[in-house]
Design an enzyme around this catalytic site. Structure first.
Site, PDB file in Angstrom:
ATOM      1  CG  PHE B  55       6.341  96.035 106.990  1.00  0.00           C
ATOM      2  CD1 PHE B  55       4.955  96.030 106.940  1.00  0.00           C
ATOM      3  CD2 PHE B  55       7.019  97.128 106.485  1.00  0.00           C
ATOM      4  CE1 PHE B  55       4.256  97.096 106.394  1.00  0.00           C
ATOM      5  CE2 PHE B  55       6.327  98.199 105.932  1.00  0.00           C
ATOM      6  CZ  PHE B  55       4.939  98.186 105.882  1.00  0.00           C
ATOM      7  CD  GLU B  56       3.888  89.983 111.383  1.00  0.00           C
ATOM      8  OE1 GLU B  56       3.090  90.887 111.653  1.00  0.00           O
ATOM      9  OE2 GLU B  56       3.679  88.800 111.636  1.00  0.00           O
ATOM     10  CB  ALA B  57       8.170  89.605 106.759  1.00  0.00           C
TER      11      ALA B  57
END
Lengths: 337, 276
Positions: B55-57
């Site tokens: 996930f990009e976060a």
């Protein structure tokens, strides 16, 4: 020259950013203060303010409420993906432009993922009320990283070939080593970074749980950093796991203990989102976008302007609801009680 | 009305099922918010338990067992993850070549798989005051640039499938000319599949234009073309996508998205009083 430097550096130039740190008192001292003092002391009209968190995760809500009460003009906001904190700032401009205004945003994303688009952003952008500079999430994060590294720019591969590059200050060059195109992103060195973290000591050492988002980079890149924290812990406790400290005290100017300081966004280990309240705000913002500002004005009068300090904001929520958010986060989180 | 056996289902549920089915086991999948999350979890729980979601976060390889995330950064993406840092770390992995698939959505797409999630209106003239302002790139343009293959998920409507789009947020095959991505400096191979409510498309290896690969149940090449704002190519062997199985539907409705946060249920059921 002066004009082009203004164009390239909406916060501090790389040299100014370095001088700001050279001049800064970096001593290990007690930095606790009230949010009111921190905001009044470190932020001024026209500043480039970087906002931490990611969409509705660990947004510095208490800090933005205080900024709104204080009132600032012509701010530039820098962030990768922003949710409620940015909506609160934008909404304040929609209801009281004489008191609070944003001139420009440098960002990758302004919306709420599963909670939908931002009616506040649509209102401001579609009426041409703010200056826009689009980037990607990696671009904004890497810009803060370049600022943190003390470099004027950082190379990046995305998004080559897109329209994003046509309206921002990125430059595409042929890599001097490989000859293939590469993007150079100008560093971001904001005047002030505002962040919410799980734990800090009174010197400003910070521990973040879950995603760091881009908070450590923002702290290291900004001339001043204001940190609000869920837990204010002793220096002895926080240094027991020194490698967990992702923001060192030297980067921090003000430490404010604000339990629930990210509410109604979420804060890992402490509380999950208050979905219902966010939906209520979005409903009022949608009405405002369509021309009826009464509901949003009333909200700001009740929840932001009419409250003295963030604890009074939290007092608007029934204890049962607050406990639900806490309980919900404990279900998400596989920690033993 | 769409039926799987005796069970009614929606085109949106079919998108999720198709998205899950085309994911390969043991690959690293960079997951965007919404339907890609559901499809990835469904793939993990059916045929591809070895998928590593990113996930990009900042979270890499979470178990996704504590409930469906509302955000690619929320606590549910961090729990059980093998590695959690921030956005820079996640995108650096993508740029480096760690991510096999990127799962992206958008508001508008052109025949070359270029996606718009920034603005509707005339670009560049109306950029500072667009007719409709969309959220912006987020991580989508980074995923489309640097994941090795990208899977695009969209509702299938003529106005969203357009010969020219207002703004290119996430690069596909750009102008479609041979080697356009490489010339631009992009490292990822580019769009691989487009999954919609009506079809699964791929891209012609020569022209790089989108073409029909699978029709969704109840659709024909004609009905898919009718819903597409540009001329769609046809892959050498177009096949129909099998309807969802009862197991797939039950998993989506009861286990993965029981509150219908991203996938609406076909039958109006009693509302769940409170998700918490």
């Amino acid at each position: 020259m002066e004009k082009s430097s203004e164009m390239f550096w909406t916060g501090l130039t790389p040299d100014e950013a370095r001088q700001a740190l050279v001049r800064k008192d970096k001593s290990k001292r007690d930095k606790r203060c009230t949010l009111e003092d921190a905001v009044a002391r470190f932020i001024k009209d026209g500043d480039n303010v970087a906002v931490g968190g990611f969409v509705n995760i660990r947004q510095p809500i208490a800090a933005v409420h205080e900024m709104i009460r204080h009132g600032f003009k012509d701010l530039t906001l820098s962030f990768q993906s922003g949710g409620m904190a940015i909506d609160y700032l934008g909404g304040a401009m929609a209801v009281r432009p004489d008191h609070f205004s944003i001139r420009r945003v440098e960002m990758a994303y302004w919306a709420h993922e599963s909670f939908g688009l931002s009616a506040v952003f649509r209102h401001l952008a579609e009426n041409g009320l703010i200056e826009l500079e689009d980037w990607s999430n990696y671009n904004m994060s890497a810009r803060f990283k370049a600022g943190a590294m003390g470099l004027p720019f950082i190379p990046c591969r995305s998004p080559l070939g897109s329209h994003v590059l046509e309206k921002c200050r990125a430059k595409v060059i042929d890599c001097p080593f490989t000859g293939t195109p590469i993007i150079l992103l100008p560093a971001s060195n904001p005047d002030v970074g505002i962040l919410h973290v799980q734990a800090a000591d009174h010197y400003g050492n910070c521990i973040i749980r879950g995603t760091d988002a881009t908070c450590p980079e923002i702290a290291m890149a900004s001339a001043h950093t204001i940190v609000t924290c869920e837990q204010l812990v002793s220096h002895e406790l926080i240094t027991r796991s020194s490698k967990d400290i992702s923001i060192p005290f030297m980067a921090v100017d003000a430490v404010v203990h604000v339990p629930f300081g990210a509410y109604p966004s979420s804060c890992r280990r402490h509380y999950y989102f208050n979905r219902e309240h966010m939906a209520t705000f979005h409903g009022l913002a949608t009405m405002a976008r369509k021309g009826n500002l009464d509901g949003l004005r009333a909200y700001y009068n009740d929840y932001v302007f009419g409250t003295k300090g963030f604890q009074a904001f939290i007092d608007h929520f029934p204890i049962r609801k607050i406990l639900e958010e806490q309980h919900s986060e404990q279900q998400n989180f596989e920690r033993l009680a | 009305m769409l039926l799987a056996g005796n069970i009614e289902y929606t085109p949106q549920e079919m998108i999720v099922v198709a998205g899950a089915r085309i994911l390969e086991d043991k690959k690293v999948v960079f997951v965007g918010t919404g339907l890609p999350m559901i499809a990835t979890v469904l793939a993990i729980r059916t045929h591809a338990p070895g998928i590593i979601p990113v996930f990009e976060a900042g979270a890499v390889g979470p178990t996704l067992e504590s409930g469906l995330p509302f955000s690619v950064g929320d606590s549910r993406t961090s729990s059980g993850a093998s590695y959690v840092r921030g956005l820079n770390a996640a995108f650096e992995m993508t740029q480096r070549g760690f991510c096999d698939y990127g799962f992206v959505g958008g508001a508008e797409i052109d025949p070359y798989g270029n996606l718009n999630s920034t603005m509707m209106g005339k670009f560049p003239e109306e950029y500072q005051k667009p007719a409709v302002r969309l959220p912006g790139s987020g991580g989508a343009s980074d995923m489309a640039s640097s994941c090795e293959r990208t899977i695009l998920i969209m509702p299938h409507e003529p106005r969203r499938f357009s010969e020219t789009i207002s703004y290119i947020t996430s690069p596909g095959y750009l102008d479609g000319s041979p080697g356009a991505r490489k010339r631009a400096g992009l490292t990822g191979a580019g769009p691989w599949r487009v999954i919609t409510t009506k079809a699964v498309m791929d891209f012609d290896p020569e022209t790089r234009r989108m073409r029909l690969l699978h029709t969704m149940p109840g659709e024909t090449p004609e009905s898919v073309q009718a819903a597409t704002g540009f001329t769609l190519g046809i892959a050498p062997a177009v096949t129909g996508m099998a309807p969802p199985t009862e197991t797939e539907l039950r998993m989506i409705r009861e286990e993965i998205d029981p509150l219908g946060v991203f996938v609406k249920k076909p039958v109006r059921e009693k509302p769940v009083p409170n998700q918490f």
